[in-house]
Write a protein that holds these residues in place. Structure first.
Motif, PDB file in Angstrom:
ATOM      1  N   GLY A  82     -32.717  15.277  30.136  1.00 16.08           N
ATOM      2  CA  GLY A  82     -32.564  16.639  29.626  1.00 16.08           C
ATOM      3  C   GLY A  82     -33.586  17.577  30.233  1.00 16.08           C
ATOM      4  O   GLY A  82     -33.285  18.717  30.586  1.00 16.08           O
ATOM      5  N   LEU A  83     -34.798  17.061  30.384  1.00 13.17           N
ATOM      6  CA  LEU A  83     -35.896  17.876  30.918  1.00 13.17           C
ATOM      7  C   LEU A  83     -35.639  18.244  32.378  1.00 13.17           C
ATOM      8  O   LEU A  83     -35.771  19.406  32.774  1.00 13.17           O
ATOM      9  CB  LEU A  83     -37.204  17.086  30.795  1.00 13.17           C
ATOM     10  CG  LEU A  83     -38.493  17.874  30.860  1.00 13.17           C
ATOM     11  CD1 LEU A  83     -38.514  18.923  29.759  1.00 13.17           C
ATOM     12  CD2 LEU A  83     -39.676  16.939  30.713  1.00 13.17           C
ATOM     13  N   VAL A  84     -35.236  17.255  33.166  1.00 12.76           N
ATOM     14  CA  VAL A  84     -35.000  17.509  34.586  1.00 12.76           C
ATOM     15  C   VAL A  84     -33.858  18.506  34.765  1.00 12.76           C
ATOM     16  O   VAL A  84     -33.993  19.515  35.472  1.00 12.76           O
ATOM     17  CB  VAL A  84     -34.696  16.189  35.338  1.00 12.76           C
ATOM     18  CG1 VAL A  84     -34.229  16.473  36.759  1.00 12.76           C
ATOM     19  CG2 VAL A  84     -35.926  15.295  35.347  1.00 12.76           C
ATOM     20  N   ALA A  85     -32.737  18.243  34.076  1.00 10.05           N
ATOM     21  CA  ALA A  85     -31.575  19.123  34.248  1.00 10.05           C
ATOM     22  C   ALA A  85     -31.897  20.549  33.803  1.00 10.05           C
ATOM     23  O   ALA A  85     -31.574  21.515  34.505  1.00 10.05           O
ATOM     24  CB  ALA A  85     -30.383  18.576  33.468  1.00 10.05           C
ATOM     25  N   SER A  86     -32.571  20.698  32.645  1.00 11.59           N
ATOM     26  CA  SER A  86     -32.828  22.059  32.173  1.00 11.59           C
ATOM     27  C   SER A  86     -33.866  22.754  33.038  1.00 11.59           C
ATOM     28  O   SER A  86     -33.803  23.973  33.219  1.00 11.59           O
ATOM     29  CB  SER A  86     -33.258  22.060  30.707  1.00 11.59           C
ATOM     30  OG  SER A  86     -34.399  21.253  30.532  1.00 11.59           O
TER      31      SER A  86
END
Lengths: 259, 329
Positions: free
Chosen positions: B126-130
């Motif tokens: 989630g962190l990477v994508a956002s």
């Protein structure tokens, strides 16, 4: 009280302000003027720490600004931008109360003293009866007064204003500038502002700093700075200057582009 | 003053509604149980053994899970909307959900021996994508609704591609993951509940501290920094919290869209944009909405169990389009 010492600012690689120095004395109203794109707003943003500067120092009451925490700065200095946006449903009193924020710890609520300061700020800006209205329902001049009220609640030693009269019609411009003058005269608040209108700068300032292409062209009292030479040189306009009583401050009438 | 008490009343009513809905939902299903029976079982545990098992092992965990995850996703959306200054931001559009899902699926399908790392994988994904969406959407003067939608579309497509590729590579193991991918609360039981609960409570406590910071950001970057706040640090911390809340939800039940978009918007309409009310309102309303979606999916087409994520998409997408038409952002 507020000293800017040879600061330089760059945007990406382009130099915007070069080796710029000036100082503001306690209780003074100082205006920065200059043509569009000369860097005057950038200068104001940099000295208020909204954008970084790359060389030089800014001192507030003898302390280097970069040695102070954001919160310490916020307790002494307040900067108001040209245009601000509040959420549609925020009321005037809520907005003004945020001015107390830098004086509170993260868990602290507003106390009696804070509420009195908020009330005082509303009275000073003649907004007491508007306090429960939303900002979005106010006219441009009233909204600008609400933002100034928030700045007042912050109780700064020095108030920085970036073209506070832009977007306002002439009567609201007058109203805002008279308020600024009253804050200065009655409370001794030091004011540093960027103004577009030469006559405003002339009649409301103790000192004027002229910026041209990122450098300081000149500075001094309105009578020293506002000359036909300066206007021809900086703005490329021919002008005529008159002096009116009681203060004998210069009044500029533009005539035509300089040849 | 009256506004404050009005807002609190609405928040409290919403929480009460969620509790009432939860009790009704426990009674609904192939074996229906009357409300007095439910209350007797929960509070005295001296009723019939059959009801006991149905309530404690099947329906109560599922209902609680729906409430908790609905609250998580809605809080996450409310925080993201504040951070980005943009009412269209939510964990779905900003890539958090699909990024987390792609990473969870890598573990579920390719590395099934490491299932204990699913929550971590969800958070990282989630962190990477956002972060990618953020970086692409960022302009000098903030994030506009258009750039966030466009970069969100791109990153979601990328994550969708990864999910599709994994499904083909490991098609033999896929059936177990299909329910999860659609955001289903079926057959989760107490395990998922115990997995989510501690993280959720931690996240909610941190959210209380986020209220003041989220309120300051509403005034814009310049004003917030003028009031002595480090705006970038607030943005990062609030985003981390939002990603955390959304990611643990994905880890537990998979992809549920639109809760994070629709609920904070409804909350704002009901109690205004002050996070003091808006955040608890989102929490209660999110819990209520996901519970209704899950219970609806469970009983409307019984014996089929339609995943809550599918029902949310069917209800949420039209609402989203309606928001776009009204241009309230």
């Amino acid at each position: 009280m507020f000293t800017v010492d040879s600061i330089s600012i760059r945007y990406e690689k382009k130099s915007v302000i070069r080796d710029f120095s000036f100082s503001v004395k306690q209780g003074e109203v100082v205006s920065i003027i200059g043509p569009n794109g000369s860097g005057k707003s950038t200068l104001l943003k940099a000295v208020s720490r909204l954008i970084p500067y790359h060389e030089g120092t800014v001192e507030l009451e003898g302390t280097n600004l970069s040695a102070m925490s954001s919160k310490q700065v916020a307790r002494k200095m307040c900067m108001l931008s040209q245009k601000n946006q509040a959420p549609n449903d925020m009321t005037v009193i809520d907005l003004v109360s945020y001015g107390r924020y830098p004086h509170k710890k993260w868990f602290e609520k507003l106390n009696q003293e804070d509420n009195e300061i908020v009330k005082w700020a509303l009275d000073k800006t003649h907004l007491a009866e508007y306090k429960d209205r939303t900002i979005s329902s106010l006219s441009g001049g009233e909204a600008q007064r609400a933002w100034i009220a928030m700045a007042l609640a912050q109780r700064p030693k020095i108030l920085l204003l970036d073209e506070p009269t832009t977007y306002l019609d002439i009567s609201h411009q007058y109203e805002v500038l008279e308020l600024v003058r009253a804050l200065n005269k009655e409370m001794g608040m030091t004011i540093l502002m960027v103004l577009h209108d030469l006559n405003h700068a002339s009649s409301y300032s103790d000192q004027i700093v002229v910026v041209q292409a990122g450098e300081k062209a000149m500075s001094g009292t309105p009578n020293e700075v506002m000359t036909t030479d300066m206007i021809r040189h900086i703005y490329r306009m021919d002008a005529e200057i008159q002096y009116y009583s009681p203060d004998n401050k210069p009044r500029i009438h533009l005539i035509s582009p300089a040849r | 003053m009256t506004n404050t008490s009005r807002s609190w009343t609405i928040v409290i009513i919403t929480f009460l509604l969620a509790i009432v809905a939860a009790i009704i939902a426990i009674g609904l299903g192939s074996v229906s149980i009357s409300i007095p029976d439910i209350l007797r079982t929960i509070f005295t545990s001296s009723s019939e053994a059959v009801n006991d098992t149905i309530i404690w092992d099947i329906r109560l965990p599922r209902v609680l899970l729906a409430l908790i995850i609905g609250a998580n996703i809605a809080i996450s959306g409310a925080l993201l909307q504040g951070v980005m200054g943009n009412p269209l931001a939510d964990p779905g559009l900003t890539g958090v959900t699909s990024g987390a899902a792609a990473c969870v699926l890598i573990i579920m399908l390719a590395l099934p021996e490491y299932t204990q790392f699913i929550p971590v994988a969800a958070f990282v994904g989630g962190l990477v994508a956002s972060s990618i969406v953020y970086a692409l959407a960022w302009r000098r003067n903030g994030i506009s609704p258009i750039t966030i939608i466009l970069s969100g579309v791109a990153v979601n497509a990328l994550c969708g591609g990864i999910i599709g590729w994994l499904s083909i590579m490991f098609s033999d193991r896929l059936p177990a993951a299909v329910q999860w991918l659609n955001g289903s609360l079926a057959a989760k039981g107490n395990n998922a509940l115990y997995m989510v609960l501690p993280y959720a409570i931690g996240g909610w406590i941190l959210s209380i501290f986020a209220i003041r910071k989220a309120n300051i950001i509403r005034l814009g970057d310049q004003v917030a920094s003028n009031l002595g706040e480090n705006v970038n640090r607030i943005r990062i911390l609030l985003s981390l919290l939002a990603v955390f809340l959304a990611a643990i939800s994905v880890a537990a039940i998979g992809m549920v869209g639109f809760v994070g978009l629709v609920v904070p918007h409804m909350a704002r309409l009901l109690v205004g944009s002050d996070y003091k009310f808006m955040l608890p309102m989102s929490m209660g309303l999110g819990a209520l909405v996901l519970l209704i979606a899950d219970t609806g999916g469970r009983i409307l087409f019984s014996p089929l169990d339609i995943p809550a994520g599918i029902l949310m998409a069917v209800i949420g997408a039209p609402y989203f389009l309606y928001l776009m038409r009204r241009r309230t952002f």
